[in-house]
Design an enzyme around this catalytic site. Structure first.
Site, PDB file in Angstrom:
ATOM      1  N   SER A   1       0.810  -1.223   0.000  1.00 62.65           N
ATOM      2  CA  SER A   1       0.000   0.000   0.000  1.00 62.65           C
ATOM      3  C   SER A   1       0.844   1.275   0.000  1.00 62.65           C
ATOM      4  O   SER A   1       0.337   2.349  -0.325  1.00 62.65           O
ATOM      5  CB  SER A   1      -0.963  -0.002   1.187  1.00 62.65           C
ATOM      6  OG  SER A   1      -0.255  -0.208   2.390  1.00 62.65           O
TER       7      SER A   1
ATOM      8  N   ASP B   1      -3.125   6.201  11.808  1.00 60.73           N
ATOM      9  CA  ASP B   1      -2.213   5.690  10.780  1.00 60.73           C
ATOM     10  C   ASP B   1      -0.926   6.518  10.747  1.00 60.73           C
ATOM     11  O   ASP B   1      -0.925   7.652  10.262  1.00 60.73           O
ATOM     12  CB  ASP B   1      -2.909   5.720   9.410  1.00 60.73           C
ATOM     13  CG  ASP B   1      -2.023   5.166   8.279  1.00 60.73           C
ATOM     14  OD1 ASP B   1      -0.848   4.826   8.529  1.00 60.73           O
ATOM     15  OD2 ASP B   1      -2.526   5.088   7.130  1.00 60.73           O
TER      16      ASP B   1
ATOM     17  N   HIS C   1       1.277   5.183   6.552  1.00 60.30           N
ATOM     18  CA  HIS C   1       1.122   5.798   5.225  1.00 60.30           C
ATOM     19  C   HIS C   1       1.361   7.300   5.330  1.00 60.30           C
ATOM     20  O   HIS C   1       1.657   7.804   6.409  1.00 60.30           O
ATOM     21  CB  HIS C   1      -0.272   5.474   4.676  1.00 60.30           C
ATOM     22  CG  HIS C   1      -0.485   3.999   4.512  1.00 60.30           C
ATOM     23  ND1 HIS C   1      -1.113   3.229   5.470  1.00 60.30           N
ATOM     24  CD2 HIS C   1      -0.097   3.154   3.538  1.00 60.30           C
ATOM     25  CE1 HIS C   1      -1.108   1.958   5.079  1.00 60.30           C
ATOM     26  NE2 HIS C   1      -0.501   1.884   3.911  1.00 60.30           N
TER      27      HIS C   1
END
Ligand SMILES: *[C@@H]1O[C@H](CO)[C@@H](O)[C@H](O)[C@H]1NC(C)=O
Ligand SMILES: *[C@@H]1O[C@H](CO)[C@@H](O)[C@H](O)[C@H]1NC(C)=O
Ligand SMILES: *[C@@H]1O[C@H](CO)[C@@H](O)[C@H](O)[C@H]1NC(C)=O
Length: 371
Positions: A127, A348, A351
């Protein structure tokens, strides 16, 4: 030196393509041109040493950033769209990566599309590759907002094509680069098998990445057994597995990729920020309150072991591969993650917000392949 005439001239062309990109680092572009016609391995390493300059530097405030308006970019998925999900501080958008040795050219999307006319660039990985891909799409879209852009998904490949330039930007999702196969005993991670390579090697530029999944355990682990040769195990040292998987990839590059045609880039380890000890804040367990980068060029937490493993493996490859060495510069950006400002509301710190840090990765990629 024993190459055929046509093969050699295509290598020279590629060398010119790459030489221009490092004018600000190279003392003599002629010697770099020779890189690909004489002793590829040794000269390539010297060249890489020069280019590796651009990864040493610091973040400076620059009010002319961000490079695009993320609200106008149609490619950002909800996990990365920090402004849309209410991130209140905007300072993180206004930093530019400043190498110590030279100035990076500002990303010029039209120039990128013209230089890559008719070519295919593919991101292969987890990702973080998706994240990186979306930043590049936003940068290019912002440069040519009114041009025709089409999108399709074929099997595992997502393709966005800038029709007016014939440039395709592709994404191939692969957690480990090596294969996972369904067998009678269960899902087997095959450390010495890489079957997707046939799809990849048709590209003009490949940007690889794998790391995030190697330490996944429990329900998040997408395999039941790990296999190397005839040996099947329930588990093994994950750093050893990571190295073995990379070696399989490296052998594939040496045996299957025509690096005169296909430029190979490997993205360095993308760091997470869940341990404040690393940036001088013991007790802090996420990036939620971070609004500024670490100043200077050094990350107190040091370099991850995985980067050392990656560098070892890249050094063993005979063909030219460029390390997009974003680890340290991204470690400094504890402020660059979505934290809770994303479409699923989890924390998160893995990312990156788009726009943001990944636009700098793309400025570096741009410099490495064309500027
Ligand atoms: C990558 O960057 C780190 C930190 O700047 C540096 O220590 C390392 O030598 C670089 N690796 C390569 C292959 O240039
Ligand atoms: C950014 O784009 C959005 C959507 O197109 C637009 O409403 C907004 O005015 C733009 N902001 C700036 C600063 O240009
Ligand atoms: C998708 O697959 C179809 C059929 O195999 C093929 O004709 C088409 O060119 C593919 N598109 C891309 C972008 O690869």
């Amino acid at each position: 030196m024993m190459e055929s005439g046509t093969k050699r001239s295509s290598c020279v062309l590629l060398a010119i393509f790459m030489t221009i990109s490092c004018l600000c680092f190279a003392t003599s572009s002629k010697s770099i041109l020779q890189t690909f016609t004489t002793n590829k391995n040794l000269k390539w390493k010297k060249w890489q040493k020069k280019v590796s300059n651009m990864y040493q530097g610091s973040w400076v405030q620059d009010m002319s950033y961000p490079l695009y308006n993320s609200s106008a970019c149609p490619f950002i998925r909800k996990e990365f769209d920090c402004l849309k999900y209410g991130r209140p501080d905007h300072l993180y958008l206004q930093y530019r990566w400043q190498p110590n040795a030279c100035d990076l050219p500002r990303f010029d999307g039209k120039h990128f599309l013209k230089k890559l006319k008719g070519k295919k660039i593919m991101f292969v990985g987890d990702s973080v590759s998706l994240n990186h891909f979306e930043s590049l799409l936003c940068l290019l879209h912002a440069a040519v907002p009114d041009s025709i852009i089409t999108e399709e998904t074929n099997n595992s490949v997502r393709t966005v094509t800038f029709q007016d330039y014939g440039v395709s930007v592709k994404l191939f999702n692969s957690h480990y680069l090596v294969d996972i196969e369904q067998e009678k005993i269960g899902r087997v991670l095959k450390l010495d098998s890489l079957k997707d390579g046939n799809t990849w090697k048709d590209m003009d530029v490949l940007v690889f990445n794998t790391w995030l999944w190697w330490y996944r355990r429990g329900p998040k682990q997408p395999w039941d057994y790990v296999q190397e040769g005839e040996t099947i195990l329930e588990d093994m040292d994950r750093m050893v597995a990571f190295r073995k998987g990379l070696i399989t990839w490296a052998k594939w590059v040496d045996s299957d990729v025509d690096t005169c045609k296909t430029k190979i880039i490997f993205q360095g380890i993308s760091p997470s920020h869940y341990n404040g000890v690393e940036w001088g804040k013991p007790g802090v367990t996420n990036c939620g309150k971070e609004t500024e980068p670490v100043s200077g060029s050094t990350y107190p937490g040091g370099s991850p072991l995985a980067l050392q493993v990656l560098e070892d493996v890249l050094n063993s490859i005979k063909k030219p591969v460029h390390l997009l060495n974003i680890t340290t510069l991204s470690q400094l950006r504890k402020d660059g993650h979505p934290s809770s400002y994303n479409g699923f509301r989890g924390m998160d710190c893995t990312h990156w917000c788009v726009a943001g840090v990944l636009d700098a990765w793309n400025e570096l990629l741009y410099t490495a392949i064309i500027s």
